[in-house]
Write a protein that holds these residues in place. Structure first.
Motif, mmCIF file in Angstrom:
data_model
loop_
_atom_site.group_PDB
_atom_site.id
_atom_site.type_symbol
_atom_site.label_atom_id
_atom_site.label_comp_id
_atom_site.label_asym_id
_atom_site.label_seq_id
_atom_site.Cartn_x
_atom_site.Cartn_y
_atom_site.Cartn_z
ATOM 1 N N ASP A 64 -23.244 -50.462 -64.210
ATOM 2 C CA ASP A 64 -22.607 -49.196 -63.838
ATOM 3 C C ASP A 64 -21.274 -49.042 -64.552
ATOM 4 N N HIS A 123 -21.705 -52.765 -58.678
ATOM 5 C CA HIS A 123 -20.916 -53.182 -59.835
ATOM 6 C C HIS A 123 -21.001 -54.685 -60.091
ATOM 7 N N ARG A 170 -17.989 -48.305 -49.796
ATOM 8 C CA ARG A 170 -17.308 -49.248 -50.698
ATOM 9 C C ARG A 170 -18.165 -50.483 -50.940
ATOM 10 N N SER A 197 -16.151 -49.555 -62.708
ATOM 11 C CA SER A 197 -17.337 -49.079 -62.008
ATOM 12 C C SER A 197 -17.430 -47.558 -61.997
ATOM 13 N N PRO A 247 -14.853 -49.346 -55.243
ATOM 14 C CA PRO A 247 -15.385 -50.665 -54.883
ATOM 15 C C PRO A 247 -14.347 -51.775 -54.798
ATOM 16 N N TYR A 274 -20.817 -42.273 -51.571
ATOM 17 C CA TYR A 274 -20.953 -43.405 -52.490
ATOM 18 C C TYR A 274 -20.050 -43.221 -53.708
ATOM 19 N N PHE A 275 -20.114 -42.049 -54.351
ATOM 20 C CA PHE A 275 -19.342 -41.839 -55.576
ATOM 21 C C PHE A 275 -17.849 -41.682 -55.308
ATOM 22 N N ARG A 280 -20.865 -49.593 -53.472
ATOM 23 C CA ARG A 280 -20.325 -49.535 -54.834
ATOM 24 C C ARG A 280 -19.996 -50.930 -55.348
ATOM 25 N N GLY A 337 -20.536 -46.401 -60.572
ATOM 26 C CA GLY A 337 -21.520 -46.251 -59.507
ATOM 27 C C GLY A 337 -22.887 -45.843 -60.018
#
Length: 190
Positions: free
Chosen positions: A59, A30, A23, A65, A185, A180-181, A26, A67
């Motif tokens: 992003d 962003h 998080r 966001s 965030p 990550y994806f 991300r 990412g």
């Protein structure tokens, strides 16, 4: 300040807890509007050496966001010439690029001033993804709209293969692209 503006401001500065590493990554991706991209130079006298350059990134529009760091590039740019030979690169982004670290009294090199390094490659995007990249970039970098058309600008994305995060004391942490994806965030308010 209007209620909507205050909410957006609070979203921008409420960094996720440091134990939620994906998080945090991300969030940083962003929040920042630019990144330092390192390529492998193809230019004399530094052929084969790392070469870092600044690029505007997005992003997604504010509050949206994805990412995926998008960029607006031209083949005339020195780092893009490097990418034509070897598309592998790394992107470095830091909350020092925002007001956050300064407001908190954190030095840009402090682990508390969260920063990320993305490893991967750069590729041109087309079609609906290029349309989204245009919206993402032009909403955060409106000057780009008026850049010279004879430079043959194109939209590109950074394909992430590894994420490195430094957001607290104790050393760098890694996050897989999948982690990550999957991360959101922003804090969810129920």
């Amino acid at each position: 300040m209007c209620a909507c503006c205050l909410y957006i401001f609070l979203l921008r500065v409420r960094i996720p807890p440091h134990d939620q590493v994906a998080r945090v990554a991300r969030f940083v991706a962003h929040q920042v509007d630019w990144a330092s991209m390192a390529t492998i130079s193809t230019h004399k006298p530094v052929v084969g050496q790392p070469f870092s350059n600044t690029f505007s990134v997005s992003d997604g529009p504010e509050g949206s966001s994805t990412g995926i760091p998008y960029m607006y590039l031209t083949h005339m740019e020195v780092s893009v010439k490097d990418l034509e030979v070897n598309p592998q690169a790394s992107l470095s982004m830091s909350l020092a690029q925002t007001d956050y670290c300064r407001q908190q009294g954190f030095d840009p090199q402090s682990p508390l001033c969260a920063h990320i390094i993305l490893s991967g490659s750069v590729m041109e995007v087309n079609g609906t993804e290029a349309d989204f990249a245009k919206k993402a970039l032009f909403s955060r970098h409106p000057e780009m709209i008026d850049w010279p058309t004879d430079h043959n600008w194109f939209f590109a994305k950074f394909n992430i293969t590894q994420v490195w995060v430094l957001d607290y004391f104790g050393g760098v942490k890694t996050v897989t692209p999948e982690e990550y994806f999957q991360a959101d965030p922003h804090r969810k308010h129920h």
